[in-house]
Scaffold this motif. Structure first.
Motif, mmCIF file in Angstrom:
data_model
loop_
_atom_site.group_PDB
_atom_site.id
_atom_site.type_symbol
_atom_site.label_atom_id
_atom_site.label_comp_id
_atom_site.label_asym_id
_atom_site.label_seq_id
_atom_site.Cartn_x
_atom_site.Cartn_y
_atom_site.Cartn_z
ATOM 1 N N SER A 1 1.206 43.318 -5.407
ATOM 2 C CA SER A 1 1.839 41.995 -5.490
ATOM 3 C C SER A 1 0.930 40.901 -4.943
ATOM 4 N N LEU B 1 -1.787 40.122 -7.443
ATOM 5 C CA LEU B 1 -1.262 39.419 -8.616
ATOM 6 C C LEU B 1 -0.973 37.959 -8.287
ATOM 7 N N ARG B 2 -0.424 37.711 -7.095
ATOM 8 C CA ARG B 2 -0.153 36.327 -6.677
ATOM 9 C C ARG B 2 -1.466 35.559 -6.535
ATOM 10 N N LEU C 1 7.259 37.252 -7.761
ATOM 11 C CA LEU C 1 6.754 38.117 -6.691
ATOM 12 C C LEU C 1 6.865 37.449 -5.323
ATOM 13 N N LEU D 1 4.892 35.403 -12.881
ATOM 14 C CA LEU D 1 4.529 36.508 -11.986
ATOM 15 C C LEU D 1 4.430 36.025 -10.546
ATOM 16 N N ILE E 1 11.242 41.337 -15.170
ATOM 17 C CA ILE E 1 10.677 40.126 -14.575
ATOM 18 C C ILE E 1 10.540 39.023 -15.625
ATOM 19 N N LEU F 1 8.249 45.029 -15.403
ATOM 20 C CA LEU F 1 7.637 43.843 -16.016
ATOM 21 C C LEU F 1 8.559 43.219 -17.053
ATOM 22 N N ILE G 1 4.007 47.772 -8.752
ATOM 23 C CA ILE G 1 3.801 46.317 -8.829
ATOM 24 C C ILE G 1 3.803 45.712 -7.432
#
Length: 392
Positions: free
Chosen positions: A53, A56-57, A284, A280, A8, A5, A49
């Motif tokens: 993914s 999160l997207r 990703l 993010l 990123i 993180l 992660i």
């Protein structure tokens, strides 16, 4: 996970800032960060992660669509009328037809494989388009003719249409045949999504007016309800089609209509949440891009992508026939409908994992489509909206 993180955020913001300084869109830096840190180059993003993914997207997409709903006035859409409806499916259909015609010639794939490839490629990216249209609206450009609202609404429904067709064509390939019900699912999913979003919006407005709740808590409540919409879509799709993302936008639009002062305050707060969600999302998306396939695609893939975009542009112009838009404004609408990213990253690998013979080719073309169209579309919108649209 914490180390990943940190990388990123630090590298993503740094590259985004550098590219902004040279007047290139920051999302390009975020995509590059994802490619570099992703599993196909340096492999510095934690598997923990990558395993979540997709979720999160999805969260990042919900954030920006919630903000879009809180800024999307229904009166503006009514004023646009017919073109708003046509923009939901005509440009995507034109692009799909182009790929069905050209892919068998360029790649020696079957027509059903070309149709699957077409549905993977034909979706416009709301993650690229929506924040830029919000910026255009906030600047007052194109407001008189509701051009950003037209693009916002069309880009959101466009994805529903294409994904339903993708499911139908995959069913045909796997021997389940083509069902007319799969096409009927498009308008049903739109109506059901809008209805659930509007009803939930009315209920939340009632609660927010009756109870004293901090705006920060209201944001969390709206996000929680939006997460439930997307979850509900997955749970009920076997019984009734529903667009969870359209429900998210309808929820925000209802709050704007019934409680405008609150909607404007919450929209400002969502714009701050988007700063973190955006990085993010695009990092990703970049991490999902396997650049090993790019060299295999060659010139044929680029020709296919660019040719299909020409068909898409023609589709946009057909939607805008007999409107009051000038040629410059029509050109802006065509540019805004170019970028692809989120849907291609989400479903580009499904044909390969499902055993489609041309799955590798489909994934390769999807990867190239992201790398070519996301920057072109973002740069095109950022550089042209002040020149092509009239400021109110």
């Amino acid at each position: 996970m914490l180390f990943s993180l940190a990388l990123i955020l630090i590298i993503g913001f740094t590259l985004s800032g550098i590219l902004n300084r040279v007047r290139l869109p920051g999302i390009l830096g975020m995509l590059i960060t994802g490619v570099i840190l992703g599993p196909f180059v340096l492999n510095l993003i934690s598997p923990d992660i990558l395993n979540i993914s997709k979720d999160l997207r999805q969260i990042a997409l919900i954030v920006i669509l919630s903000r879009a709903g809180l800024s999307l006035d229904v009166k503006d859409l009514k004023r646009v009328g017919r073109p708003a409806i046509l923009m939901c499916f005509v440009p995507a259909t034109f692009e799909l037809v182009a790929i069905i015609l050209l892919a068998p010639i360029l790649f020696k794939v079957s027509y059903i494989e070309a149709a699957i490839m077409g549905t993977v490629l034909a979706a416009v990216s709301p993650a690229v388009v929506v924040p830029r249209m919000l910026k255009v609206m906030e600047g007052g450009y194109g407001k008189e003719k509701s051009i950003p609202q037209l693009i916002l609404a069309g880009a959101s429904v466009d994805d529903v249409y294409v994904i339903v067709l993708f499911t139908a064509f995959m069913g045909m390939y796997q021997g389940r045949g083509f069902s007319v019900l799969s096409l009927i699912a498009v308008p049903i999913s739109i109506v059901v999504g809008l209805a659930i979003g509007i009803l939930s919006g009315l209920l939340l407005v009632f609660v927010f007016k009756k109870l004293h709740i901090r705006d920060t808590v209201k944001i969390l409540i709206i996000l929680s309800v939006s997460f439930l919409f997307v979850t509900l879509e997955s749970e009920v799709k076997a019984y009734i089609p529903m667009s969870g993302l359209l429900a998210v936008m309808a929820l925000g639009g209802t709050i704007l209509k019934k409680y405008e002062a609150l909607a404007k305050r919450l929209s400002n707060k969502f714009s701050k949440v988007w700063v973190g969600a955006e990085i993010l999302l695009f990092v990703l998306v970049g991490a999902a891009v396997d650049i090993r396939f790019v060299s295999d695609a060659g010139l044929m893939a680029v020709i296919l992508i660019l040719s299909a975009l020409i068909f898409r542009i023609c589709g946009v112009y057909i939607c805008l026939i007999k409107t009051k838009l000038t040629n410059k404004e029509k050109l802006f609408c065509a540019i805004a409908y170019l970028p692809k990213a989120t849907v291609q990253a989400a479903i580009g690998s499904i044909p390969l994992s499902a055993g489609v013979e041309a799955g590798n080719t489909i994934l390769t073309v999807a990867v190239l489509a992201i790398l070519i169209t996301a920057p072109i579309g973002a740069i095109g919108i950022d550089r042209t909206y002040k020149r092509l649209l009239t400021k109110s």
